[in-house]
Design a protein around this motif. Structure first.
Motif, PDB file in Angstrom:
ATOM      1  N   GLY A 153       3.977  10.666  -7.657  1.00  0.00           N
ATOM      2  CA  GLY A 153       4.634   9.770  -8.597  1.00  0.00           C
ATOM      3  C   GLY A 153       4.740   8.347  -8.079  1.00  0.00           C
ATOM      4  O   GLY A 153       5.632   7.596  -8.468  1.00  0.00           O
ATOM      5  N   LEU A 154       3.816   7.961  -7.193  1.00  0.00           N
ATOM      6  CA  LEU A 154       3.796   6.614  -6.656  1.00  0.00           C
ATOM      7  C   LEU A 154       3.289   5.632  -7.716  1.00  0.00           C
ATOM      8  O   LEU A 154       2.619   6.024  -8.677  1.00  0.00           O
ATOM      9  N   LYS A 155       3.598   4.360  -7.532  1.00  0.00           N
ATOM     10  CA  LYS A 155       3.167   3.325  -8.472  1.00  0.00           C
ATOM     11  C   LYS A 155       1.662   3.393  -8.704  1.00  0.00           C
ATOM     12  O   LYS A 155       1.181   3.374  -9.845  1.00  0.00           O
ATOM     13  N   ILE A 156       0.899   3.444  -7.639  1.00  0.00           N
ATOM     14  CA  ILE A 156      -0.541   3.659  -7.691  1.00  0.00           C
ATOM     15  C   ILE A 156      -0.857   4.737  -6.670  1.00  0.00           C
ATOM     16  O   ILE A 156      -0.322   4.719  -5.560  1.00  0.00           O
ATOM     17  N   GLU A 157      -1.704   5.674  -7.046  1.00  0.00           N
ATOM     18  CA  GLU A 157      -1.869   6.881  -6.230  1.00  0.00           C
ATOM     19  C   GLU A 157      -3.250   7.478  -6.424  1.00  0.00           C
ATOM     20  O   GLU A 157      -3.786   7.464  -7.546  1.00  0.00           O
ATOM     21  N   ILE A 158      -3.826   7.973  -5.343  1.00  0.00           N
ATOM     22  CA  ILE A 158      -5.054   8.765  -5.426  1.00  0.00           C
ATOM     23  C   ILE A 158      -4.658  10.236  -5.457  1.00  0.00           C
ATOM     24  O   ILE A 158      -4.033  10.743  -4.521  1.00  0.00           O
ATOM     25  N   VAL A 159      -5.003  10.904  -6.549  1.00  0.00           N
ATOM     26  CA  VAL A 159      -4.759  12.346  -6.663  1.00  0.00           C
ATOM     27  C   VAL A 159      -6.072  13.054  -6.335  1.00  0.00           C
ATOM     28  O   VAL A 159      -7.079  12.833  -7.011  1.00  0.00           O
ATOM     29  N   PRO A 188     -19.534  10.516   6.714  1.00  0.00           N
ATOM     30  CA  PRO A 188     -20.639  10.853   7.596  1.00  0.00           C
ATOM     31  C   PRO A 188     -20.226  11.304   8.988  1.00  0.00           C
ATOM     32  O   PRO A 188     -21.065  11.776   9.752  1.00  0.00           O
ATOM     33  N   LYS A 189     -18.935  11.150   9.331  1.00  0.00           N
ATOM     34  CA  LYS A 189     -18.499  11.417  10.694  1.00  0.00           C
ATOM     35  C   LYS A 189     -17.144  12.117  10.673  1.00  0.00           C
ATOM     36  O   LYS A 189     -16.307  11.863   9.806  1.00  0.00           O
ATOM     37  N   ALA A 190     -16.933  12.999  11.648  1.00  0.00           N
ATOM     38  CA  ALA A 190     -15.647  13.687  11.754  1.00  0.00           C
ATOM     39  C   ALA A 190     -14.553  12.710  12.151  1.00  0.00           C
ATOM     40  O   ALA A 190     -14.785  11.742  12.876  1.00  0.00           O
ATOM     41  N   GLY A 191     -13.344  12.961  11.658  1.00  0.00           N
ATOM     42  CA  GLY A 191     -12.191  12.140  11.995  1.00  0.00           C
ATOM     43  C   GLY A 191     -11.379  11.809  10.759  1.00  0.00           C
ATOM     44  O   GLY A 191     -11.601  12.349   9.676  1.00  0.00           O
ATOM     45  N   TRP A 192     -10.421  10.912  10.937  1.00  0.00           N
ATOM     46  CA  TRP A 192      -9.574  10.476   9.823  1.00  0.00           C
ATOM     47  C   TRP A 192     -10.269   9.359   9.049  1.00  0.00           C
ATOM     48  O   TRP A 192     -10.748   8.386   9.630  1.00  0.00           O
ATOM     49  N   TRP A 193     -10.286   9.514   7.723  1.00  0.00           N
ATOM     50  CA  TRP A 193     -10.843   8.507   6.827  1.00  0.00           C
ATOM     51  C   TRP A 193      -9.772   8.098   5.823  1.00  0.00           C
ATOM     52  O   TRP A 193      -9.068   8.946   5.257  1.00  0.00           O
ATOM     53  N   GLY A 194      -9.661   6.776   5.615  1.00  0.00           N
ATOM     54  CA  GLY A 194      -8.704   6.258   4.652  1.00  0.00           C
ATOM     55  C   GLY A 194      -9.398   5.797   3.388  1.00  0.00           C
ATOM     56  O   GLY A 194     -10.457   5.162   3.433  1.00  0.00           O
ATOM     57  N   PHE A 195      -8.789   6.128   2.239  1.00  0.00           N
ATOM     58  CA  PHE A 195      -9.298   5.718   0.928  1.00  0.00           C
ATOM     59  C   PHE A 195      -8.211   4.885   0.258  1.00  0.00           C
ATOM     60  O   PHE A 195      -7.092   5.374   0.053  1.00  0.00           O
ATOM     61  N   GLY A 253      -2.084  -0.968  -3.560  1.00  0.00           N
ATOM     62  CA  GLY A 253      -3.110  -0.004  -3.189  1.00  0.00           C
ATOM     63  C   GLY A 253      -2.543   1.398  -3.105  1.00  0.00           C
ATOM     64  O   GLY A 253      -1.429   1.598  -2.613  1.00  0.00           O
ATOM     65  N   GLY A 254      -3.294   2.335  -3.626  1.00  0.00           N
ATOM     66  CA  GLY A 254      -2.956   3.752  -3.464  1.00  0.00           C
ATOM     67  C   GLY A 254      -3.846   4.299  -2.368  1.00  0.00           C
ATOM     68  O   GLY A 254      -5.074   4.339  -2.510  1.00  0.00           O
ATOM     69  N   VAL A 255      -3.248   4.713  -1.253  1.00  0.00           N
ATOM     70  CA  VAL A 255      -4.019   5.118  -0.071  1.00  0.00           C
ATOM     71  C   VAL A 255      -3.791   6.598   0.227  1.00  0.00           C
ATOM     72  O   VAL A 255      -2.656   7.081   0.185  1.00  0.00           O
ATOM     73  N   ILE A 256      -4.875   7.288   0.537  1.00  0.00           N
ATOM     74  CA  ILE A 256      -4.768   8.663   1.033  1.00  0.00           C
ATOM     75  C   ILE A 256      -5.636   8.785   2.281  1.00  0.00           C
ATOM     76  O   ILE A 256      -6.736   8.222   2.345  1.00  0.00           O
ATOM     77  N   TRP A 257      -5.098   9.496   3.279  1.00  0.00           N
ATOM     78  CA  TRP A 257      -5.841   9.751   4.517  1.00  0.00           C
ATOM     79  C   TRP A 257      -6.290  11.202   4.542  1.00  0.00           C
ATOM     80  O   TRP A 257      -5.506  12.111   4.246  1.00  0.00           O
ATOM     81  N   VAL A 258      -7.570  11.396   4.878  1.00  0.00           N
ATOM     82  CA  VAL A 258      -8.179  12.733   4.847  1.00  0.00           C
ATOM     83  C   VAL A 258      -8.930  12.964   6.148  1.00  0.00           C
ATOM     84  O   VAL A 258      -9.670  12.088   6.602  1.00  0.00           O
ATOM     85  N   TYR A 259      -8.751  14.153   6.719  1.00  0.00           N
ATOM     86  CA  TYR A 259      -9.440  14.474   7.974  1.00  0.00           C
ATOM     87  C   TYR A 259     -10.670  15.334   7.691  1.00  0.00           C
ATOM     88  O   TYR A 259     -10.621  16.318   6.937  1.00  0.00           O
ATOM     89  N   HIS A 274       0.828  -1.197   0.000  1.00  0.00           N
ATOM     90  CA  HIS A 274       0.000   0.000   0.000  1.00  0.00           C
ATOM     91  C   HIS A 274       0.870   1.258   0.000  1.00  0.00           C
ATOM     92  O   HIS A 274       1.535   1.557   0.986  1.00  0.00           O
ATOM     93  N   TYR A 275       0.837   1.968  -1.118  1.00  0.00           N
ATOM     94  CA  TYR A 275       1.542   3.240  -1.247  1.00  0.00           C
ATOM     95  C   TYR A 275       0.649   4.310  -0.616  1.00  0.00           C
ATOM     96  O   TYR A 275      -0.447   4.592  -1.119  1.00  0.00           O
ATOM     97  N   THR A 276       1.102   4.894   0.468  1.00  0.00           N
ATOM     98  CA  THR A 276       0.223   5.685   1.333  1.00  0.00           C
ATOM     99  C   THR A 276       0.698   7.119   1.449  1.00  0.00           C
ATOM    100  O   THR A 276       1.904   7.377   1.504  1.00  0.00           O
TER     101      THR A 276
END
Length: 263
Positions: free
Chosen positions: A144-150, A216-223, A245-251, A124-126
């Motif tokens: 420039g990750l192998k797989i990435e969420i932009v 739906p809820k406040a906090g950290w969410w991973g995609f 996996g291309g992972v991004i964390w969003v608050y 998982h490229y995070t």
């Protein structure tokens, strides 16, 4: 291991054979989602490989790479990693001193993780995006990750209920119809899924590689956008598939209202 962890792991083993399985997530969680003048200038980074909603950790080998990109330049942070524990399992930590305004994209590449339940390796490229001192230029840049969420929606300054959009990129090209797993980081363990289907939310990217989700809820969410690598790896002399996996964390923040004097 406590009774809850043992029960969840037992359930995961059963589900691996008969239904949905708990998703794995590369986790790169900063101590603060943004940095302002009033905030600490040192960002602590928590690096792990875990089941964030069920709060079940997995031992993580030292990552292959850890870095930060800001203002078009990259800095190697691998040497700053220190052993840590997350959810009772081997993990890693780092610190980064923010010295000037910018949008800091922290990113991590792990060593491949062997998952017997799936008979495959997982990589998982995070990444996570932390803006500082009011700057917001560059949040949509590719690392420039192998797989990435932009991100197509700014990945900070979001309220719970806001829509987050991203485009899935594989080898620099848009990946249509990719499965994207979504989980909440249940850090205080107060959230409980009513069924196993609610532990991990699942959406797919469209033909242009774009996916949409409203938290739906406040906090950290991973995609986590998932694909299968073109090449395989050997395990006990046999060729095995590699899930990438291309992972991004969003608050996402709670909506707040002003408190009137005397109320």
């Amino acid at each position: 291991m406590n009774k809850k962890q043992a029960a969840v792991l037992a359930m995961a083993a059963v589900l691996a054979m008969s239904g949905p399985v708990f998703a794995h997530f590369g986790m790169l969680i900063p101590s603060q989602a943004t940095v302002s003048k009033a905030d600490p200038k040192t960002v602590d980074l928590q690096v792990s490989f875990s089941h964030p909603m069920e709060m079940i950790g997995m031992d993580m080998a030292k990552p292959k790479a850890l870095g930060v990109m800001a203002g078009g330049s990259k800095e190697d942070l691998l040497g700053t990693l220190k052993p840590a524990q997350v959810m009772g399992k081997a993990a890693w930590s780092s610190q980064f001193n923010v010295k000037k305004p910018g949008v800091y994209i922290f990113h991590m590449e792990p060593e491949p993780y062997w998952e017997p339940a799936e008979d495959s390796f997982i990589v998982h490229y995070t990444k996570v995006v932390v803006p500082a001192f009011g700057d917001e230029e560059g949040w949509d840049k590719e690392v420039g990750l192998k797989i990435e969420i932009v991100p197509l929606a700014r990945p900070f300054g979001l309220y719970a209920g806001n829509v987050f959009q991203g485009v899935v990129m594989l080898d620099g090209k848009k990946l249509p119809y990719a499965e994207v797993e979504v989980e909440f980081y249940n850090k205080d363990e107060k959230a409980e899924a009513p069924t196993e289907y609610m532990v991990t939310q699942v959406v797919k990217s469209d033909r242009n590689g774009v996916f949409t989700y409203a938290a739906p809820k406040a906090g950290w969410w991973g995609f986590a956008a998932l694909a299968t690598a073109d090449s395989k790896m050997k395990k006990d002399g046999k060729e095995k598939a590699v899930e990438i996996g291309g992972v991004i964390w969003v608050y996402f923040h709670d909506w707040q209202t002003k408190k009137k004097l005397g109320v």
